[in-house]
Design an enzyme around this catalytic site. Structure first.
Site: not given
Ligand code: ATP
Length: 289
Positions: A13, A139
């Protein structure tokens, strides 16, 4: 009929708009965000196994494969609640950049729950799945709903808004890892805060006026993240100089997206961005409706 295996695409997203309107006593921030799914996907493959437990494998070696991964956490939650027999092997092919502001972990958890619901004939409605999803992350209910939505509360209160007009989206993520927690903890909301005008954005969406929408794009978290990493502003400027109608940081960053009406222009800008912003990730895509 119950299924032995299945694969599912989990879309990323972007936030077309992100405002923080308050802070709750428990420390969570109250938000108003316009969410939009895009056609950039992680691929999950699930296979049932006889012995119990959830075994996760992934192409990204640094990701956790225990309960710290939202896939394992959400799978175990459903397996426990419904007393599901045996276990699951799950493979994650990660394509959405990690810690990038594109809800990669949340969309994986959402797709895991959707897949288990189908594989085991649980017959849960979307809203029943979303209620359970909210226990794991704010989320994740949106990632079950997908498409265009207004998210309020801590992100879990969802309402539908008019769909975005057709457009091309260019994603550029510099080689920076941003902690969502750190960004929110550094955010100061006071009388000087410039809040994005989410209501005007929704009005523009009603009128299907992409130009007006793009002139109102806003993310209150930019003040924090751009202060830490000025390169984000450089990427935004680069998008605008190269024909984007609008450009914004998504979530807590560092991903920047640009909205284009011409796919060829977006593709040329992608190539130029990859040359200019060393080791960045760039991707041209469109909306997932
Ligand atoms: P958001 O936009 O919700 O803030 P994000 O894209 O910034 O999320 P994610 O890629 O979801 O961040 O990952 C943040 C942390 O979550 C990673 O550093 C990882 O250790 C942990 N994590 C747990 N499950 C997952 C997964 N399936 N994929 C990626 N990261 C994950």
């Amino acid at each position: 009929m119950a299924m032995e295996s299945m694969w599912i695409n989990a879309p990323a997203k972007i936030n077309i708009g992100l405002d923080v309107v308050g802070r709750r006593e428990d420390g969570y921030h109250e938000v108003r965000m316009i969410m939009q799914s895009i056609r950039l996907f992680d691929r999950l493959t699930l296979n049932r196994k006889k012995d119990p437990g959830v075994r996760l494998t992934t192409n990204l070696k640094f990701l956790p494969t225990d309960e710290n991964n939202l896939i394992v956490k959400s799978a175990k939650m459903l397996m426990k609640e419904f007393n599901l027999e045996g276990g699951l092997n799950i493979n994650l092919e990660k394509r959405i950049p990690v810690a990038a502001g594109m809800a990669g972990g949340s969309t994986d958890a959402a797709s895991t729950m959707i897949a288990i619901n189908q594989m085991y004939d649980l017959n849960l409605s979307n809203s029943q799945l979303m209620k359970r999803a909210a226990k794991i992350g704010a989320d994740i209910p949106y990632c079950i709903m997908k498409g265009t939505a207004l998210a309020e509360g801590i992100g879990e209160k969802l309402s539908t808004v008019p769909k975005l007009p057709n457009c091309t989206v260019l994603i550029v993520k510099p080689r920076i890892h941003v902690s969502t927690k750190e960004v929110y903890s550094k955010l100061q909301i006071d009388e000087n805060t410039v809040h994005p005008d989410i209501n005007s954005m929704i009005e523009a969406m009603k009128k299907k006026d992409l130009e007006e929408l793009c002139s109102n794009l806003g993310n209150v978290l930019e003040t924090v993240t751009i202060n830490m990493y000025p390169e984000i502003q450089d990427i935004k400027d680069f998008m605008m100089e190269n024909g984007a109608l609008g450009s914004l940081m998504s979530g807590s960053g560092p991903t920047v997206f640009g909205i284009f009406t011409d796919k060829d222009v977006a593709t040329k800008t992608k190539e130029a961005a990859l040359a200019k912003f060393e080791k960045s990730f760039a991707f041209v895509t469109d909306l997932y409706r």
